[in-house]
Design a protein around this motif. Structure first.
Motif, short mmCIF file in Angstrom:
data_model
loop_
_atom_site.label_atom_id
_atom_site.label_comp_id
_atom_site.label_asym_id
_atom_site.label_seq_id
_atom_site.Cartn_x
_atom_site.Cartn_y
_atom_site.Cartn_z
N LEU A 1 44.88 68.30 10.07
CA LEU A 1 44.85 68.18 11.52
C LEU A 1 43.86 67.09 11.90
CD1 LEU A 1 44.81 71.96 12.53
CD2 LEU A 1 46.78 70.45 12.34
N ALA A 2 44.12 66.39 12.98
CA ALA A 2 43.25 65.30 13.41
C ALA A 2 43.14 65.29 14.92
CB ALA A 2 43.78 63.96 12.89
N TRP A 3 42.11 64.62 15.40
CA TRP A 3 41.87 64.51 16.84
C TRP A 3 42.35 63.16 17.34
CZ3 TRP A 3 40.89 67.40 20.90
CH2 TRP A 3 40.44 66.80 22.08
N SER A 4 43.18 63.17 18.39
CA SER A 4 43.65 61.93 19.01
C SER A 4 42.76 61.58 20.19
CB SER A 4 45.10 62.10 19.49
OG SER A 4 45.49 60.99 20.28
N GLN A 5 42.00 60.50 20.07
CA GLN A 5 41.14 60.07 21.17
C GLN A 5 41.97 59.64 22.36
OE1 GLN A 5 37.99 60.31 21.40
NE2 GLN A 5 37.22 60.51 19.31
N LYS A 6 43.12 59.01 22.09
CA LYS A 6 43.97 58.50 23.16
C LYS A 6 44.53 59.64 24.01
CE LYS A 6 48.18 55.77 23.96
NZ LYS A 6 49.26 54.99 23.30
N LYS A 7 45.04 60.68 23.35
CA LYS A 7 45.67 61.78 24.08
C LYS A 7 44.73 62.96 24.31
CE LYS A 7 50.30 60.71 22.37
NZ LYS A 7 51.52 61.23 21.68
N GLU A 8 43.53 62.88 23.71
CA GLU A 8 42.54 63.95 23.82
C GLU A 8 43.13 65.31 23.43
OE1 GLU A 8 40.79 63.78 27.71
OE2 GLU A 8 39.35 62.25 27.07
N CYS A 9 43.71 65.34 22.24
CA CYS A 9 44.28 66.59 21.74
C CYS A 9 44.34 66.52 20.21
CB CYS A 9 45.67 66.82 22.31
SG CYS A 9 46.92 65.62 21.75
N ILE A 10 44.56 67.67 19.61
CA ILE A 10 44.73 67.74 18.16
C ILE A 10 46.17 67.40 17.82
CG2 ILE A 10 44.76 69.30 16.17
CD1 ILE A 10 42.46 70.81 17.47
N VAL A 11 46.35 66.56 16.82
CA VAL A 11 47.70 66.22 16.38
C VAL A 11 48.01 66.97 15.09
CG1 VAL A 11 47.66 63.96 17.46
CG2 VAL A 11 46.91 64.19 15.09
N GLY A 12 49.28 67.27 14.88
CA GLY A 12 49.70 68.06 13.74
C GLY A 12 49.55 67.33 12.42
N GLU A 13 49.63 68.11 11.34
CA GLU A 13 49.45 67.56 10.00
C GLU A 13 50.54 66.57 9.62
OE1 GLU A 13 52.65 70.21 9.41
OE2 GLU A 13 50.82 70.48 10.55
N ASP A 14 51.77 66.75 10.14
CA ASP A 14 52.84 65.82 9.82
C ASP A 14 52.64 64.50 10.56
OD1 ASP A 14 53.28 67.07 12.25
OD2 ASP A 14 55.28 67.79 11.76
N VAL A 15 52.15 64.57 11.78
CA VAL A 15 51.85 63.35 12.54
C VAL A 15 50.74 62.56 11.84
CG1 VAL A 15 51.04 62.41 14.74
CG2 VAL A 15 52.61 64.36 14.71
N PHE A 16 49.72 63.27 11.37
CA PHE A 16 48.62 62.62 10.65
C PHE A 16 49.14 61.91 9.41
CE2 PHE A 16 45.74 62.82 7.02
CZ PHE A 16 44.67 62.09 7.50
N PHE A 17 49.95 62.60 8.60
CA PHE A 17 50.47 62.02 7.37
C PHE A 17 51.29 60.77 7.63
CE2 PHE A 17 54.31 61.91 4.61
CZ PHE A 17 53.70 61.39 3.47
N LEU A 18 52.19 60.84 8.58
CA LEU A 18 53.06 59.70 8.85
C LEU A 18 52.27 58.53 9.44
CD1 LEU A 18 56.20 61.59 10.14
CD2 LEU A 18 55.80 60.58 7.89
N GLY A 19 51.21 58.84 10.16
CA GLY A 19 50.33 57.78 10.65
C GLY A 19 49.67 57.04 9.49
N GLU A 20 49.24 57.79 8.46
CA GLU A 20 48.64 57.18 7.28
C GLU A 20 49.67 56.34 6.52
OE1 GLU A 20 45.11 57.74 6.08
OE2 GLU A 20 45.32 57.85 8.27
N VAL A 21 50.91 56.83 6.44
CA VAL A 21 51.97 56.09 5.76
C VAL A 21 52.21 54.75 6.43
CG1 VAL A 21 54.46 56.07 5.28
CG2 VAL A 21 53.13 58.14 4.85
N ARG A 22 52.30 54.76 7.74
CA ARG A 22 52.57 53.52 8.47
C ARG A 22 51.38 52.57 8.44
NH1 ARG A 22 52.75 54.31 13.51
NH2 ARG A 22 53.90 52.41 14.01
N LYS A 23 50.17 53.14 8.56
CA LYS A 23 48.97 52.30 8.66
C LYS A 23 48.52 51.77 7.30
CE LYS A 23 45.18 54.47 9.49
NZ LYS A 23 44.10 55.23 10.21
N ARG A 24 48.42 52.64 6.32
CA ARG A 24 47.83 52.24 5.04
C ARG A 24 48.84 51.61 4.09
NH1 ARG A 24 42.75 53.89 5.07
NH2 ARG A 24 42.14 55.67 6.36
N LEU A 25 50.09 52.03 4.17
CA LEU A 25 51.11 51.50 3.27
C LEU A 25 52.04 50.51 3.95
CD1 LEU A 25 52.16 54.76 1.36
CD2 LEU A 25 50.28 53.17 0.87
#
Length: 233
Positions: free
Chosen positions: A164-188
């Motif tokens: 789970l992660a905190w979204s500064q933009k939306k000021e809410c916790i984002v789900g584990e799948d959203v976090f993973f896919l964000g890492e896929v797009r950003k890091r890979l």
């Protein structure tokens, strides 16, 4: 980053990963049985692919997903098909997702709460409503209810893959799948693909607590039916 090139060189072994907090819905069980039978007859029986199941029960979903990834890598899976315990899908779902030859590809489906929203957002961070789109579309994220991921994607990232992660933009916790896919797009710099055609054949199973609001919302239709039938009760 094209991990599917590795998958094309070896026999495909798909781990069907099912995290669950309690029970698997009967509709999901029926979908799984049909899908496994269909895929086995077409591919496994001819030695072209292998299927296996990995499951994990608990209350902390990110931990369950991380455990299932580790288990899938340990048994030599080339792909993980994520199936949540409350999904209904067609018998050829796995075959269709594999044919895309994409590192990450999945389906869009409605959330289980009102107002009902999708579980996928486009690259502009807008919800995607399935209104006749076809083919594949790169997206910002999609739910893991029915999602195929090559294990090479996980091997290219550091653990934890899900959290789970905190979204500064939306000021809410984002789900584990959203976090993973964000890492896929950003890091890979790897695209996350949405299958629109499959999405319209997938549903999210839930429970609805009926209140008087539901009765009043349907009042006009019920009253008309009673009038037509001559039932004044």
């Amino acid at each position: 980053f094209l991990p599917h090139q590795r998958g094309a060189a070896v026999k495909r072994k798909i781990a069907i990963a099912i995290p669950t907090r309690d029970n698997v819905a009967i509709e999901t069980t029926f979908s799984l049985a049909n899908m496994v039978a269909d895929f086995t007859a077409k591919f496994c029986a001819r030695g072209e692919a292998d299927l296996c199941f990995v499951t994990c029960a608990g209350t902390l979903l990110p931990q369950m997903r991380n455990t299932l990834v580790e288990e899938s890598i340990k048994i030599g899976a080339t792909h993980i098909l994520w199936v949540d315990s409350d999904m209904r899908f067609p018998r050829d779902a796995l075959e269709r997702l594999l044919k895309h030859n994409a590192p990450v590809v999945g389906a869009n489906y409605p959330q289980r709460k009102s107002p009902v929203k999708p579980t996928a957002a486009n690259l502009k961070d807008l919800w995607i409503y399935e209104e006749g789109q076809t083919g594949l579309e790169p997206v910002k994220f999609l739910g893991h209810g029915l999602c195929l991921v090559e294990t090479a994607v996980y091997e290219a990232l550091e653990k934890p893959w899900y959290m789970l992660a905190w979204s500064q933009k939306k000021e809410c916790i984002v789900g584990e799948d959203v976090f993973f896919l964000g890492e896929v797009r950003k890091r890979l710099e790897c695209p996350v693909m949405l299958d629109h055609d499959l999405s319209r054949e997938v549903s999210h199973i839930g429970f609805h607590e009926y209140t008087w609001k539901d009765a009043f919302d349907d009042f006009a239709e019920v009253k008309a039916t009673q009038t037509e039938a001559g039932d004044d009760a």
